[in-house]
Design an enzyme around this catalytic site. Structure first.
Site, PDB file in Angstrom:
ATOM      1  NE  ARG A 176      -4.064  -1.956   2.161  1.00  0.00           N
ATOM      2  CZ  ARG A 176      -4.043  -3.163   2.693  1.00  0.00           C
ATOM      3  NH1 ARG A 176      -2.991  -3.559   3.381  1.00  0.00           N
ATOM      4  NH2 ARG A 176      -5.061  -3.984   2.547  1.00  0.00           N
TER       5      ARG A 176
ATOM      6  CG  ASP B 128      -7.294  -3.707   7.959  1.00  0.00           C
ATOM      7  OD1 ASP B 128      -6.412  -4.319   7.337  1.00  0.00           O
ATOM      8  OD2 ASP B 128      -7.686  -2.574   7.637  1.00  0.00           O
TER       9      ASP B 128
ATOM     10  NE  ARG C  31      -9.925  -7.775   4.415  1.00  0.00           N
ATOM     11  CZ  ARG C  31      -9.215  -6.973   3.647  1.00  0.00           C
ATOM     12  NH1 ARG C  31      -8.147  -6.335   4.154  1.00  0.00           N
ATOM     13  NH2 ARG C  31      -9.546  -6.773   2.385  1.00  0.00           N
TER      14      ARG C  31
ATOM     15  CG  HIS D 191      -5.865  -0.181   5.437  1.00  0.00           C
ATOM     16  ND1 HIS D 191      -6.441  -1.400   5.728  1.00  0.00           N
ATOM     17  CD2 HIS D 191      -6.025  -0.004   4.104  1.00  0.00           C
ATOM     18  CE1 HIS D 191      -6.930  -1.928   4.621  1.00  0.00           C
ATOM     19  NE2 HIS D 191      -6.686  -1.099   3.615  1.00  0.00           N
TER      20      HIS D 191
END
Length: 328
Positions: free
Chosen positions: A91, A151, A154, A178
């Site tokens: 990212r 997240d 998840r 993140h």
């Protein structure tokens, strides 16, 4: 409970994430108006038309697409435009390209909607949330990143599957970046109020170090596995951002792990990262401060350093933010 009257959400970027978000918003129904703005207006118009053909089956909603005029008088503006994360790319590799895109979008939006709540979704989201904050000059409470909301979902999903309980009864947070340096808060994780360690012992299930490592890795690498198999993630983040918007438009005072400017949290300042925060009609209304384990604090500080290093690489710093705020 007071709610916003207009309830208009403008989404900048009509790619996979933007359209998945528009679809989730249409199904869930928190907004009365959903608009899509895209650098190719025809693409946004086509997506809006496609979505509009299902209006008979959802709550009354206006859907439209076009250019930046779609941002006129929006309550919430969601930034999803940017270069996509490619296979093998972290990212933070995206930072330079997407920072420039964000810097171009912000003034275009503000010329049409002077004081919206911004939700930044484009990656790397923590860095770009800070960029959006700096470039917009808005109060920090009104510039929010989607952060680790997905997240965290998840994490709850993985724990619920392991312990064979409803994900909605799992309360566990991912904080920090993140991305690869994200931090699972095992010290606060619980199932229906029972700490995960205790719940595991009661059920005779493994909750040791190897279990924790496996769970954390599963959450941290989830996006990479999805991208490897289908090039992009969009359905999960569409639902996650819909949850943030719902908390804002319905003034729900929900606790969500959104990314926002941090000021002196365990010694961390002048960076945007995710912590549990109360979200309502004014954006971020309060930060939920909880006692963390020493290892979690250290890892959170390391995560903040990763984001700060990335900000410095594109010319931003905490001091620069404070100078801008003082002059504004």
């Amino acid at each position: 409970m007071p709610v916003r009257k207009q309830q208009k959400v403008a989404i900048v970027g009509a790619g996979r994430v933007g359209t998945a978000l528009a679809y989730a918003l249409l199904i869930k129904g928190p907004a009365r108006e959903i608009t899509l703005a895209n650098r190719t207006p025809e693409r946004a118009q086509a997506e809006a038309m496609d979505l509009s053909h299902g209006l008979s089956y959802v709550s009354p909603t206006r859907v439209a697409g076009g250019g930046y005029e779609m941002c006129d008088n929006a309550d919430v503006v969601v930034l999803t435009a940017g270069a996509a994360q490619k296979e093998g790319e972290t990212r933070l590799d995206l930072v330079r390209k997407n920072a420039e895109i964000t810097k171009k979008i912000i003034p275009e939006v503000l010329s049409r909607s002077p004081s919206p709540i911004f939700i930044v979704v484009t990656n790397p989201v923590d860095v770009l949330t800070y960029v959006a904050l700096k470039e917009s000059g808005l109060p920090a409470s009104r510039v929010i990143g989607s952060g680790t909301v997905l997240d965290t979902a998840r994490f709850s999903y993985s724990l619920g599957r392991h312990f064979e309980v409803d994900t909605r009864n799992v309360h566990a947070y991912i904080v920090g970046e993140h991305g690869d340096s994200e931090v699972p808060l095992w010290s606060r994780a619980n199932i229906a109020g029972v700490p995960v360690d205790e719940y595991g012992r009661l059920r005779g299930m493994d909750v040791g170090p190897e279990f924790r490592r496996k769970m954390a890795d599963e959450v941290r690498t989830a996006a990479y596995h999805i991208i490897e198999r289908k090039e992009a993630t969009y359905w999960g983040i569409g639902l996650a951002v819909t949850r943030i918007i719902e908390a804002i438009l319905k003034n729900q005072h929900s606790v969500l792990t959104v990314s926002a400017l941090v000021r002196d949290y365990y010694g961390i300042s002048d960076v945007c990262l995710s912590l549990p925060s109360v979200v309502g009609q004014n954006g971020i209304e309060a930060e939920v401060t909880a006692k963390l384990a020493d290892e979690e604090i250290e890892r959170l500080r390391d995560s903040a350093s990763v984001i700060q290093d990335s900000l410095r690489s594109i010319g931003y710093s905490g001091r620069e933010y404070h100078r801008a705020a003082a002059s504004g």
